[in-house]
Design an enzyme around this catalytic site. Structure first.
Site, short mmCIF file in Angstrom:
data_model
loop_
_atom_site.label_atom_id
_atom_site.label_comp_id
_atom_site.label_asym_id
_atom_site.label_seq_id
_atom_site.Cartn_x
_atom_site.Cartn_y
_atom_site.Cartn_z
N LYS A 1 1.06 -0.73 0.15
CA LYS A 1 0.09 0.14 -0.38
C LYS A 1 0.95 1.17 0.02
CE LYS A 1 -0.87 0.10 5.03
NZ LYS A 1 -1.59 -0.20 6.49
N LYS B 1 13.05 -8.05 -37.04
CA LYS B 1 12.72 -6.81 -37.12
C LYS B 1 11.08 -6.87 -38.37
CE LYS B 1 14.65 -3.43 -34.48
NZ LYS B 1 13.36 -2.87 -33.37
N LYS C 1 17.52 -12.20 -31.28
CA LYS C 1 16.24 -12.40 -30.20
C LYS C 1 14.72 -12.53 -30.82
CE LYS C 1 15.17 -8.38 -28.08
NZ LYS C 1 13.53 -8.29 -28.58
N ASP C 2 13.59 -12.59 -30.59
CA ASP C 2 12.33 -12.59 -31.64
C ASP C 2 11.83 -10.57 -30.93
OD1 ASP C 2 11.80 -14.06 -32.19
OD2 ASP C 2 10.66 -15.53 -30.81
N GLU D 1 10.02 -8.75 -28.95
CA GLU D 1 9.08 -8.81 -27.59
C GLU D 1 7.07 -9.19 -28.22
OE1 GLU D 1 9.53 -4.67 -27.40
OE2 GLU D 1 10.96 -5.81 -27.91
N GLY E 1 17.95 -2.50 -35.40
CA GLY E 1 18.36 -0.34 -35.72
C GLY E 1 19.90 -0.54 -37.09
#
Length: 414
Positions: free
Chosen positions: A99, A148, A174-175, A177, A361
């Site tokens: 909290k 990409k 990597k893929d 996300e 890129g």
């Protein structure tokens, strides 16, 4: 001291740090203290949170202006007894920041686990040393690239991209996300096709590349999806940890039927850590907690690119991932976003050799394609390790990259 110590940055408009600290310590444990009968105080004493450190910080006018009021700033440390919580991250985070996180003017900077508590967490299954052994690369940073533009594309397109990146000398691909289960490039088909491509590249060029495939789906399906990926031959699992939770990561790591590395992506984490006034600190969230829960890699914004994290924060994340701790293996730092070959000397200077250089890129945007982009990065890495300025390197792909993106590192010395 058993239990856990939480360090907070607080902003207090009552200008009484001692009172504020005590309110937090009591409020997150037994609820009240001074009005309790002596006998009840004795009974609850072992459950009470205890303020163990208060440090006043300088006032900052820009914070006062942002908050619209004058506040006192301070660091406080509170010890929470282990009797109060079960030894799992959901209980620990709720105890120390549940909290309290709704306050809006308190930031959880760090959590210090007792040795007994550390034993409840797996840490990385492979760690830096294990990943290096998988790739048989010991003497340089690793190079990673990203698929990409895969949404709406088929397996043939994926295979072409993967082949070009691997031929370029990339160690891990990597893929994206945001690539989820879909009819064009389903999980198992991606893994099987990827293995075929990478085996061919290895046999032809002698370079080994690993493929990090994105683990997605509903939470209760994740383990089964991960096990299917393992059976299909997956090398690494990419996982959007903060879309699911740290405890879900830990559950995947602790499952013996998922015996492959896990790469933690920081998607959604910015909602928890970006503010300087509240939330979690980046070194805690993207460093310590990911390492304890078992991530072998932690991606985070680099200090150099287009989604930059402050350099001090990035280095503190790396310190949390790699500091000596005999309970946990070290995790790989993966500073990401906006990286091109001209930044390689900065990365090695700031993060050392035990780092993964991650580019999207900066590899795909090369005029000679992903093959040229990968070769440019590998040339930049080799030159930097040799102490050679990038502009003196006689490598056509690196030369092209520096012409396009510049060479901000021409005066960097390791």
């Amino acid at each position: 001291m058993s239990g856990i110590i939480a360090t907070y940055l607080i902003h207090d408009d009552s200008h009484n740090l001692e009172k504020k600290a005590e309110q937090i310590a009591i409020g997150l444990t037994i609820g009240s203290w001074t009005h309790l009968p002596h006998l009840l105080q004795e009974q609850l004493k072992q459950h009470k949170g205890n303020v163990i450190h208060i440090e006043a910080l300088d006032e900052q006018e820009h914070i006062n202006s942002y908050l619209g009021k004058k506040v006192s700033r301070g660091l406080i440390k509170i010890h929470y007894p282990s009797l109060n919580f079960s030894p799992d991250l959901p209980a620990i985070l709720t105890t120390t920041f549940g909290k309290l996180s709704l306050d809006g003017e308190i930031k959880l900077i760090d959590l210090t686990f007792s040795d007994e508590l550390k034993k409840q967490f797996p840490g990385p299954k492979f760690g830096i040393e294990g990943i290096r052994n998988l790739l048989q690369v010991q003497d340089r940073p690793l190079l990673m690239s990203i698929f990409k533009g895969m949404i709406g594309r088929n397996i043939g397109y994926l295979k072409t991209q993967l082949r070009d990146q691997a031929i370029g000398g990339v160690d891990i691909v990597k893929d994206d996300e945001i690539l989820f289960e879909n009819s064009l490039t389903p999980l198992i088909k991606r893994i099987e096709s990827g293995k075929e491509v990478l085996q061919s590249v290895y046999e032809t060029y002698g370079h080994k590349t690993l493929y990090a495939v994105n683990l997605t789906g509903r939470t209760y399906d994740l383990k089964e999806n991960a096990k299917r990926a393992v059976v299909a031959g997956a090398d690494i699992l990419l996982f959007n940890v903060f879309s699911y939770g740290l405890d879900v990561l830990q559950a995947l790591v602790e499952d013996d039927e998922i015996p492959i590395p896990i790469m933690a992506h920081p998607a959604v984490s910015g909602a928890y850590s970006s503010s300087k006034l509240y939330g979690f600190s980046s070194p805690l969230l993207l460093g310590k907690l990911l390492r304890y829960a078992g991530a072998d890699f932690s991606l985070f914004p680099s200090p150099y690119g287009n989604v930059a994290l402050e350099k001090e924060e990035a280095l503190l994340i790396t310190a949390a991932l790699t500091e000596e701790d005999h309970y946990f293996k070290k995790s790989f730092s993966v500073p990401s976003a906006g990286i091109h070959p001209g930044f390689v000397p900065f990365i090695l200077r700031d993060f050392g050799k035990d780092v993964v250089i991650n580019a999207g890129g900066g590899i795909h945007g090369h005029p000679n394609g992903a093959q040229g982009g990968g070769k440019a990065f590998r040339a930049a890495i080799e030159a930097t390790l040799q102490g050679k300025p990038l502009h003196e390197v006689d490598e056509i792909n690196l030369h092209s990259a520096l012409q396009i993106w510049g060479n901000p590192s021409h005066e960097v010395k390791l």
